[in-house]
Design a protein around this motif. Sequence first.
Motif, PDB file in Angstrom:
ATOM      1  N   VAL A  34       0.846  -1.204   0.000  1.00 13.32           N
ATOM      2  CA  VAL A  34       0.000   0.000   0.000  1.00 13.32           C
ATOM      3  C   VAL A  34       0.875   1.245   0.000  1.00 13.32           C
ATOM      4  O   VAL A  34       0.645   2.203  -0.767  1.00 13.32           O
ATOM      5  CB  VAL A  34      -0.948  -0.002   1.215  1.00 13.32           C
ATOM      6  CG1 VAL A  34      -1.662   1.346   1.343  1.00 13.32           C
ATOM      7  CG2 VAL A  34      -1.975  -1.129   1.086  1.00 13.32           C
ATOM      8  N   MET A  35       1.893   1.260   0.840  1.00 10.53           N
ATOM      9  CA  MET A  35       2.771   2.428   0.924  1.00 10.53           C
ATOM     10  C   MET A  35       3.648   2.566  -0.318  1.00 10.53           C
ATOM     11  O   MET A  35       3.998   3.683  -0.714  1.00 10.53           O
ATOM     12  CB  MET A  35       3.640   2.324   2.182  1.00 10.53           C
ATOM     13  CG  MET A  35       2.830   2.417   3.461  1.00 10.53           C
ATOM     14  SD  MET A  35       3.820   2.244   4.944  1.00 10.53           S
ATOM     15  CE  MET A  35       2.527   2.266   6.196  1.00 10.53           C
ATOM     16  N   PRO A 129      10.629   5.023   6.518  1.00 11.27           N
ATOM     17  CA  PRO A 129      11.141   4.217   7.636  1.00 11.27           C
ATOM     18  C   PRO A 129      10.395   2.903   7.827  1.00 11.27           C
ATOM     19  O   PRO A 129      11.007   1.895   8.214  1.00 11.27           O
ATOM     20  CB  PRO A 129      10.971   5.143   8.844  1.00 11.27           C
ATOM     21  CG  PRO A 129      11.026   6.513   8.276  1.00 11.27           C
ATOM     22  CD  PRO A 129      10.339   6.414   6.953  1.00 11.27           C
ATOM     23  N   PHE A 130       9.095   2.895   7.560  1.00 14.92           N
ATOM     24  CA  PHE A 130       8.342   1.638   7.692  1.00 14.92           C
ATOM     25  C   PHE A 130       8.824   0.620   6.667  1.00 14.92           C
ATOM     26  O   PHE A 130       8.997  -0.566   6.996  1.00 14.92           O
ATOM     27  CB  PHE A 130       6.848   1.900   7.509  1.00 14.92           C
ATOM     28  CG  PHE A 130       6.005   0.647   7.569  1.00 14.92           C
ATOM     29  CD1 PHE A 130       5.639   0.109   8.789  1.00 14.92           C
ATOM     30  CD2 PHE A 130       5.596   0.009   6.408  1.00 14.92           C
ATOM     31  CE1 PHE A 130       4.877  -1.057   8.850  1.00 14.92           C
ATOM     32  CE2 PHE A 130       4.832  -1.144   6.454  1.00 14.92           C
ATOM     33  CZ  PHE A 130       4.471  -1.680   7.687  1.00 14.92           C
ATOM     34  N   LEU A 131       9.054   1.066   5.427  1.00 12.14           N
ATOM     35  CA  LEU A 131       9.563   0.152   4.400  1.00 12.14           C
ATOM     36  C   LEU A 131      10.936  -0.388   4.792  1.00 12.14           C
ATOM     37  O   LEU A 131      11.239  -1.568   4.579  1.00 12.14           O
ATOM     38  CB  LEU A 131       9.639   0.866   3.048  1.00 12.14           C
ATOM     39  CG  LEU A 131       8.306   1.263   2.413  1.00 12.14           C
ATOM     40  CD1 LEU A 131       8.540   2.005   1.115  1.00 12.14           C
ATOM     41  CD2 LEU A 131       7.436   0.031   2.162  1.00 12.14           C
ATOM     42  N   ALA A 132      11.769   0.482   5.357  1.00 13.64           N
ATOM     43  CA  ALA A 132      13.089   0.034   5.796  1.00 13.64           C
ATOM     44  C   ALA A 132      12.970  -0.997   6.909  1.00 13.64           C
ATOM     45  O   ALA A 132      13.720  -1.990   6.946  1.00 13.64           O
ATOM     46  CB  ALA A 132      13.920   1.229   6.254  1.00 13.64           C
ATOM     47  N   VAL A 134      10.381  -3.053   7.513  1.00  6.08           N
ATOM     48  CA  VAL A 134       9.873  -4.312   6.949  1.00  6.08           C
ATOM     49  C   VAL A 134      10.982  -5.035   6.205  1.00  6.08           C
ATOM     50  O   VAL A 134      11.162  -6.260   6.340  1.00  6.08           O
ATOM     51  CB  VAL A 134       8.672  -4.035   6.016  1.00  6.08           C
ATOM     52  CG1 VAL A 134       8.278  -5.304   5.262  1.00  6.08           C
ATOM     53  CG2 VAL A 134       7.486  -3.523   6.813  1.00  6.08           C
ATOM     54  N   GLY A 135      11.756  -4.280   5.415  1.00  6.80           N
ATOM     55  CA  GLY A 135      12.817  -4.909   4.634  1.00  6.80           C
ATOM     56  C   GLY A 135      13.918  -5.511   5.481  1.00  6.80           C
ATOM     57  O   GLY A 135      14.503  -6.537   5.111  1.00  6.80           O
ATOM     58  N   SER A 136      14.204  -4.900   6.619  1.00  9.10           N
ATOM     59  CA  SER A 136      15.319  -5.374   7.437  1.00  9.10           C
ATOM     60  C   SER A 136      14.912  -6.437   8.458  1.00  9.10           C
ATOM     61  O   SER A 136      15.741  -7.271   8.847  1.00  9.10           O
ATOM     62  CB  SER A 136      15.966  -4.193   8.171  1.00  9.10           C
ATOM     63  OG  SER A 136      15.033  -3.551   9.027  1.00  9.10           O
ATOM     64  N   THR A 137      13.654  -6.435   8.891  1.00  8.01           N
ATOM     65  CA  THR A 137      13.248  -7.359   9.961  1.00  8.01           C
ATOM     66  C   THR A 137      12.459  -8.570   9.473  1.00  8.01           C
ATOM     67  O   THR A 137      12.460  -9.603  10.157  1.00  8.01           O
ATOM     68  CB  THR A 137      12.397  -6.622  11.014  1.00  8.01           C
ATOM     69  OG1 THR A 137      11.213  -6.098  10.389  1.00  8.01           O
ATOM     70  CG2 THR A 137      13.187  -5.477  11.646  1.00  8.01           C
ATOM     71  N   ALA A 189      10.041  -4.395  -0.221  1.00  8.16           N
ATOM     72  CA  ALA A 189      10.197  -3.247   0.678  1.00  8.16           C
ATOM     73  C   ALA A 189      11.592  -2.640   0.560  1.00  8.16           C
ATOM     74  O   ALA A 189      11.751  -1.414   0.546  1.00  8.16           O
ATOM     75  CB  ALA A 189       9.923  -3.673   2.124  1.00  8.16           C
ATOM     76  N   VAL A 190      12.618  -3.491   0.475  1.00  8.19           N
ATOM     77  CA  VAL A 190      13.989  -2.994   0.341  1.00  8.19           C
ATOM     78  C   VAL A 190      14.181  -2.278  -0.992  1.00  8.19           C
ATOM     79  O   VAL A 190      14.773  -1.189  -1.052  1.00  8.19           O
ATOM     80  CB  VAL A 190      14.996  -4.152   0.485  1.00  8.19           C
ATOM     81  CG1 VAL A 190      16.401  -3.694   0.123  1.00  8.19           C
ATOM     82  CG2 VAL A 190      14.973  -4.703   1.903  1.00  8.19           C
ATOM     83  N   VAL A 191      13.691  -2.889  -2.064  1.00 10.82           N
ATOM     84  CA  VAL A 191      13.819  -2.265  -3.389  1.00 10.82           C
ATOM     85  C   VAL A 191      13.097  -0.918  -3.419  1.00 10.82           C
ATOM     86  O   VAL A 191      13.637   0.080  -3.919  1.00 10.82           O
ATOM     87  CB  VAL A 191      13.256  -3.211  -4.479  1.00 10.82           C
ATOM     88  CG1 VAL A 191      13.216  -2.503  -5.828  1.00 10.82           C
ATOM     89  CG2 VAL A 191      14.108  -4.476  -4.569  1.00 10.82           C
ATOM     90  N   ALA A 192      11.883  -0.880  -2.873  1.00 10.07           N
ATOM     91  CA  ALA A 192      11.115   0.372  -2.863  1.00 10.07           C
ATOM     92  C   ALA A 192      11.791   1.425  -1.998  1.00 10.07           C
ATOM     93  O   ALA A 192      11.839   2.612  -2.362  1.00 10.07           O
ATOM     94  CB  ALA A 192       9.694   0.113  -2.364  1.00 10.07           C
TER      95      ALA A 192
END
Length: 226
Positions: A34-35, A129-132, A134-137, A189-192
């Motif tokens: 969504v984001m 920051p939310f995407l980061a 999700v991508g890292s955790t 998430a990381v790519v975005a």
Amino acid sequence: MEDKLSIWSLVLNASLVVQLVMLLLLLASFLSWVMIFQRNQVMRRARKALRQFEDRFWSGVDLGQLFREVSQTPDTSSGAENIFKAGLQEYTRLTQKSGSDPDMVMNGVQRAMRVAMAREEERLERHLPFLATVGSTSPYVGLFGTVWGIMNAFRGLANVHQATLASVAPGISEALVATAIGLFAAIPAVVAFNRYSAQAEGLLNAYDTFADEFSSILYRRVHRAG
């Protein structure tokens, strides 16, 4: 055996902890998508608005007339327009005072544009920051579900007289699904995050360049008037 190892069967037959991990990862993936789409629209509108406003600004139009036009039909997605309005509004307010010092005027103008720049930076980097996160955790959350599922699979061997691959395959397979879902949530998430961070940085650099050029115009004007 094949039916037991289908993805849907593995999810339904997984332990409660693994199912909760899968649900959490799917929810994080849904929110991140969504984001991602929302950030894509914001960045696209911001780039288009920047090009349009710069074309109008450098077309030779009178600054006062341009200010009236953008004030009547404001474009909230145009960062350069917001910086322009903040700077010219502060410039007009300070120069209307009798005996205003040119350096004081320019300090006030630059301060107003820095505040507008900070607002634009906050708007462009919202949800990144939310995407980061999700991508890292997500891979580690999925790994937790995998480890938990494998522990349960091997613990179940205690009740089996003869351990075979067929007896542990379903448990290990359902555990690995959690890792797969974690990667499914993390990779987009990381790519975005990387893409939109670079786009936001490019837009902020363009806004900073515009603010410097606009400051130079106002600097010449205020010293010429003085």
